[in-house]
Design a protein around this motif. Structure first.
Motif, mmCIF file in Angstrom:
data_model
loop_
_atom_site.group_PDB
_atom_site.id
_atom_site.type_symbol
_atom_site.label_atom_id
_atom_site.label_comp_id
_atom_site.label_asym_id
_atom_site.label_seq_id
_atom_site.Cartn_x
_atom_site.Cartn_y
_atom_site.Cartn_z
ATOM 1 N N CYS A 78 21.421 15.869 -85.570
ATOM 2 C CA CYS A 78 21.419 17.064 -86.410
ATOM 3 C C CYS A 78 22.758 17.793 -86.306
ATOM 4 C CB CYS A 78 20.273 17.979 -85.984
ATOM 5 S SG CYS A 78 20.203 19.535 -86.867
ATOM 6 N N PHE A 79 23.231 17.980 -85.092
ATOM 7 C CA PHE A 79 24.514 18.651 -84.865
ATOM 8 C C PHE A 79 25.651 17.858 -85.499
ATOM 9 C CE2 PHE A 79 28.334 19.319 -82.256
ATOM 10 C CZ PHE A 79 28.455 20.697 -82.348
ATOM 11 N N SER A 80 25.627 16.545 -85.308
ATOM 12 C CA SER A 80 26.669 15.684 -85.882
ATOM 13 C C SER A 80 26.667 15.753 -87.409
ATOM 14 C CB SER A 80 26.469 14.237 -85.429
ATOM 15 O OG SER A 80 26.547 14.134 -84.023
ATOM 16 N N ALA A 81 25.475 15.841 -87.990
ATOM 17 C CA ALA A 81 25.374 15.922 -89.449
ATOM 18 C C ALA A 81 25.946 17.236 -89.971
ATOM 19 C CB ALA A 81 23.917 15.770 -89.880
ATOM 20 N N PHE A 82 25.697 18.343 -89.254
ATOM 21 C CA PHE A 82 26.276 19.618 -89.661
ATOM 22 C C PHE A 82 27.806 19.542 -89.626
ATOM 23 C CE2 PHE A 82 22.152 21.789 -88.571
ATOM 24 C CZ PHE A 82 21.953 22.334 -89.829
ATOM 25 N N ILE A 83 28.347 18.921 -88.565
ATOM 26 C CA ILE A 83 29.796 18.763 -88.449
ATOM 27 C C ILE A 83 30.330 17.915 -89.600
ATOM 28 C CG2 ILE A 83 31.652 17.763 -87.059
ATOM 29 C CD1 ILE A 83 30.611 20.316 -85.884
ATOM 30 N N ALA A 84 29.639 16.819 -89.892
ATOM 31 C CA ALA A 84 30.073 15.917 -90.962
ATOM 32 C C ALA A 84 30.078 16.630 -92.319
ATOM 33 C CB ALA A 84 29.166 14.697 -91.018
ATOM 34 N N ALA A 85 29.061 17.449 -92.579
ATOM 35 C CA ALA A 85 28.999 18.183 -93.844
ATOM 36 C C ALA A 85 30.178 19.139 -93.980
ATOM 37 C CB ALA A 85 27.682 18.948 -93.933
ATOM 38 N N GLN A 86 30.515 19.826 -92.902
ATOM 39 C CA GLN A 86 31.648 20.752 -92.939
ATOM 40 C C GLN A 86 32.964 20.016 -93.156
ATOM 41 O OE1 GLN A 86 31.116 22.791 -89.199
ATOM 42 N NE2 GLN A 86 29.042 23.418 -89.792
ATOM 43 N N LEU A 87 33.088 18.831 -92.591
ATOM 44 C CA LEU A 87 34.293 18.031 -92.784
ATOM 45 C C LEU A 87 34.406 17.552 -94.237
ATOM 46 C CD1 LEU A 87 34.346 15.932 -89.481
ATOM 47 C CD2 LEU A 87 35.902 17.785 -90.126
ATOM 48 N N CYS A 88 33.269 17.240 -94.844
ATOM 49 C CA CYS A 88 33.273 16.854 -96.265
ATOM 50 C C CYS A 88 33.751 18.013 -97.129
ATOM 51 C CB CYS A 88 31.872 16.421 -96.698
ATOM 52 S SG CYS A 88 31.322 14.850 -96.015
ATOM 53 N N TYR A 89 33.238 19.214 -96.841
ATOM 54 C CA TYR A 89 33.657 20.385 -97.599
ATOM 55 C C TYR A 89 35.157 20.650 -97.419
ATOM 56 C CZ TYR A 89 28.795 21.722 -98.520
ATOM 57 O OH TYR A 89 27.492 21.757 -98.959
ATOM 58 N N SER A 90 35.617 20.578 -96.180
ATOM 59 C CA SER A 90 37.033 20.859 -95.934
ATOM 60 C C SER A 90 37.926 19.836 -96.630
ATOM 61 C CB SER A 90 37.322 20.889 -94.426
ATOM 62 O OG SER A 90 37.043 19.644 -93.825
ATOM 63 N N THR A 91 37.495 18.569 -96.685
ATOM 64 C CA THR A 91 38.269 17.546 -97.390
ATOM 65 C C THR A 91 38.426 17.902 -98.860
ATOM 66 O OG1 THR A 91 37.475 15.813 -95.884
ATOM 67 C CG2 THR A 91 38.391 15.092 -97.982
ATOM 68 N N SER A 92 37.341 18.430 -99.461
ATOM 69 C CA SER A 92 37.415 18.806 -100.886
ATOM 70 C C SER A 92 38.432 19.915 -101.112
ATOM 71 C CB SER A 92 36.033 19.242 -101.382
ATOM 72 O OG SER A 92 35.665 20.507 -100.854
ATOM 73 N N PHE A 93 38.593 20.817 -100.131
ATOM 74 C CA PHE A 93 39.584 21.886 -100.264
ATOM 75 C C PHE A 93 40.993 21.375 -99.988
ATOM 76 C CE2 PHE A 93 35.763 24.555 -99.509
ATOM 77 C CZ PHE A 93 35.888 25.402 -100.601
ATOM 78 N N TRP A 94 41.152 20.548 -98.940
ATOM 79 C CA TRP A 94 42.480 20.025 -98.622
ATOM 80 C C TRP A 94 43.051 19.227 -99.785
ATOM 81 C CZ3 TRP A 94 44.816 22.535 -95.135
ATOM 82 C CH2 TRP A 94 44.221 22.902 -93.932
ATOM 83 N N LEU A 95 42.187 18.524 -100.518
ATOM 84 C CA LEU A 95 42.651 17.708 -101.644
ATOM 85 C C LEU A 95 43.205 18.553 -102.794
ATOM 86 C CD1 LEU A 95 39.824 14.997 -101.823
ATOM 87 C CD2 LEU A 95 42.210 14.649 -101.141
#
Length: 207
Positions: A78-95
């Protein structure tokens, strides 16, 4: 308009079910809320496909994380999934970024994060490591969204930045409410701010 009202209604039912200790119903309606955001994202077609893809992945991973959390299963996953979701969001902004970065923003965010960490340190105990990991990921998410806002100066970029900040506040409330001292009306505050954060981040890609 009606689509956003449907998201709000589904979210309210999910929060009420969680407050009534009905985790299955809460997980079902929160899943519906996030999936409706996916539909809104792609039906509008305003975002670039690659950016919309990362937001979609973040929403789908959040569905898995929320379900595991509400059902109380596999906390590490569960914790890892929350981290992964935040990384997906940040990737969309960095792009969305190009050119030079504004370095005072991460410095300010880091300073605020450090001060907040030491203020909360007496309440953290054994949560120090996961809090540091989660905080670091959220900080770079805030940085990415803030950079987009500073470079574009648009309403949509402002919504995205506010959404990441609300997500950070929601995560902090969750840690305090679940592991230290219950917050009055905590479930409504945490779940409400969490759905609001996802909605603002999604809206930022639509407007």
């Amino acid at each position: 308009m009606w689509s956003w009202l449907s998201v709000a209604l589904s979210s309210f039912i999910s929060i009420s079910a969680d407050e009534s200790n009905n985790p299955r119903q809460a997980a079902l309606f929160k899943t519906m809320s996030l999936l409706m955001l996916v539909v809104l994202l792609w039906s509008d077609g305003g975002a670039a496909p690659v950016i919309a893809g990362w937001i979609t992945l973040g929403l789908l991973v959040s569905v898995a994380a929320d379900s595991l959390y509400l059902l109380g299963r596999w906390p590490k996953w569960c914790f890892s999934a929350f981290i992964a979701a935040q990384l997906c969001y940040s990737t969309s902004f960095w792009l969305q970024l190009s050119g030079e970065m504004v370095w005072w923003l991460p410095a300010m965010l880091l300073a605020i994060g450090i001060v907040s960490f030491f203020l909360l340190l007496p309440k953290l105990d054994q949560l120090i490591f996961p809090v540091v990991v989660m905080g670091s990921v959220l900080l770079q998410l805030n940085w990415a969204a803030g950079e987009v806002w500073l470079s574009q100066h648009s309403l949509s970029s402002a919504l995205g930045f506010v959404g990441t900040l609300v997500l950070t506040v929601s995560a902090a409330l969750l840690a305090l409410h679940d592991y230290r001292h219950p917050v009055k009306g905590g479930r409504y505050l945490i779940s409400g701010s969490y759905i609001l954060a996802h909605s603002l981040i999604t809206a930022a890609m639509i407007l």
